[in-house]
Design an enzyme around this catalytic site. Structure first.
Site, PDB file in Angstrom:
ATOM      1  N   SER A  23       7.472   4.952   6.955  1.00 25.63           N
ATOM      2  CA  SER A  23       7.790   5.207   5.548  1.00 25.63           C
ATOM      3  C   SER A  23       7.072   6.448   5.042  1.00 25.63           C
ATOM      4  O   SER A  23       5.975   6.792   5.505  1.00 25.63           O
ATOM      5  CB  SER A  23       7.351   4.001   4.709  1.00 25.63           C
ATOM      6  OG  SER A  23       7.381   4.292   3.336  1.00 25.63           O
ATOM      7  N   LYS A  60       1.675   0.693   7.415  1.00 20.62           N
ATOM      8  CA  LYS A  60       2.486   1.604   8.231  1.00 20.62           C
ATOM      9  C   LYS A  60       1.600   2.545   9.035  1.00 20.62           C
ATOM     10  O   LYS A  60       1.844   2.808  10.215  1.00 20.62           O
ATOM     11  CB  LYS A  60       3.445   2.396   7.334  1.00 20.62           C
ATOM     12  CG  LYS A  60       4.518   1.568   6.668  1.00 20.62           C
ATOM     13  CD  LYS A  60       5.465   0.936   7.667  1.00 20.62           C
ATOM     14  CE  LYS A  60       6.618   0.221   7.017  1.00 20.62           C
ATOM     15  NZ  LYS A  60       7.501  -0.453   7.996  1.00 20.62           N
ATOM     16  N   TYR A  68       0.876  -1.397   1.399  1.00 19.25           N
ATOM     17  CA  TYR A  68       2.073  -1.303   2.241  1.00 19.25           C
ATOM     18  C   TYR A  68       2.026  -0.038   3.108  1.00 19.25           C
ATOM     19  O   TYR A  68       2.230  -0.088   4.320  1.00 19.25           O
ATOM     20  CB  TYR A  68       3.326  -1.298   1.364  1.00 19.25           C
ATOM     21  CG  TYR A  68       4.568  -0.835   2.057  1.00 19.25           C
ATOM     22  CD1 TYR A  68       5.192  -1.624   3.025  1.00 19.25           C
ATOM     23  CD2 TYR A  68       5.137   0.402   1.749  1.00 19.25           C
ATOM     24  CE1 TYR A  68       6.336  -1.193   3.671  1.00 19.25           C
ATOM     25  CE2 TYR A  68       6.282   0.833   2.382  1.00 19.25           C
ATOM     26  CZ  TYR A  68       6.880   0.040   3.341  1.00 19.25           C
ATOM     27  OH  TYR A  68       8.015   0.484   3.976  1.00 19.25           O
TER      28      TYR A  68
END
Length: 328
Positions: free
Chosen positions: A120, A148, A144
């Site tokens: 991402s 990643k 989040y």
């Protein structure tokens, strides 16, 4: 080639499955259907109902995939993905990292060499410059994005120690739907702008909240880079071809390279849908940068990939084709 797509019943996963099926690969979808949908499963693909947190189920699926020889690959799409929620529920989002460890260990034990991973743009955090390229510092703003980054670091080690070659595809904002209408299930509980606009157009939501209209942009609203999900799906097959051909891992950005503002999306949606789409101004959200766009020059050079369906009208019209039947 034999492909196992983890999360292949989801919004992006179903488009990726369609891409590999269209080019003649043997596809198996591995999904727990917690957010994926049965209507997104294609009859040409096999299906395994399983969880990424179940090591035994993963290993069994991977061993089955590698039976009989031939090249095999895993596409890893399943994860918790709401950036805001990750800041209040880190214990939930830490499971993304645990799942990555399960997948990498099961791949190593099951003898599978190739991995395509959905990363991402959240890995970059606040942009120091735009368009963002792969040399931009990696400093995630939310948990989040942190998961990643940590998964990419794990893959670096498994590349070095276990010979697992991976492509980490750093998505910007996926949007749109298959232009041929072959994807039947709508994304569940969307948190991204375009499907929310479509829900307002369809009468499912009362109004659109525009978070900040005083940014340093031409119309005062945030600018983001939207990539059509079918363009995104094509990058996965190109990335796998690269891994097989070059036998080395890579990290690449995937975006259209064109920033579009909230106001521009709203104006286009009103024109295409013929609906009024009420909108109200709301305060800025903490951490939202004024502008984000990607440089996908590396993907173009290494993968021969370029966005082809990511113009604004195609993004809006292909999404409205999915929502117009729900209009009130």
């Amino acid at each position: 080639m034999k492909i196992l797509i983890i999360g292949g019943a989801g919004y992006i996963g179903s488009h990726v499955a369609r891409e590999f099926l269209d080019r003649g690969d043997t596809v198996t979808v591995f999904d727990d259907l917690s957010t994926g949908l049965r209507e997104n499963l294609f009859p040409e693909a096999s299906f395994i109902h399983g969880s990424i947190h179940d090591y035994g189920a993963l290993l069994s699926a991977f061993r089955s995939l590698s039976t009989g020889g031939g090249d095999t690959a895993v596409v890893y799409l399943a994860a918790y993905k709401a950036a805001g929620e990750s800041m209040v529920k880190p214990e939930k989002y830490s499971k993304n990292i645990l799942a990555a460890i399960n997948i990498l260990n099961a791949m190593a034990e099951g003898g599978i060499k190739y991995l395509i991973y959905s990363s991402s743009a959240a890995v970059y955090g606040v942009p120091q410059y735009v368009p963002i390229d792969e040399e931009h510092p990696v400093r995630p703003l939310n948990f989040y994005g942190f998961t990643k980054v940590k998964t990419e670091e794990l893959m670096d080690w498994y590349d070095q120690l276990k010979g697992i070659r991976y492509a980490s595809l750093r998505y910007f904002n996926a949007a749109g739907y298959d232009s041929q209408g072959r994807i039947k299930g709508l994304e569940q509980n969307p948190a991204n702008l375009i499907p929310i606009v479509m829900e307002v157009a369809a009468g499912i939501r009362k109004e659109l909240e525009i978070y900040g209209d005083d940014y340093d942009t031409p119309d005062g609203t945030c600018i983001r880079d939207y990539i059509h999900v079918s363009d995104l799906a094509r990058s996965h097959s190109g990335a796998l071809d690269y891994l097989v051909r070059e036998d080395q891992s890579l990290k690449v950005n995937l975006g259209s390279g064109q920033g579009v503002s909230v106001e521009e999306i709203l104006t286009a949606a009103r024109r295409i849908t013929g609906r009024p789409i009420p909108a109200v101004k709301a305060p800025r959200r903490p951490g939202d940068p004024a502008s984000l766009s990607a440089s996908s020059a590396l993907a173009e050079r290494l993968l021969g990939w370029r966005a082809q369906e990511s113009d604004l009208d195609t993004l809006i019209s292909s999404t409205w084709n999915m929502y117009r039947g729900l209009a009130i």
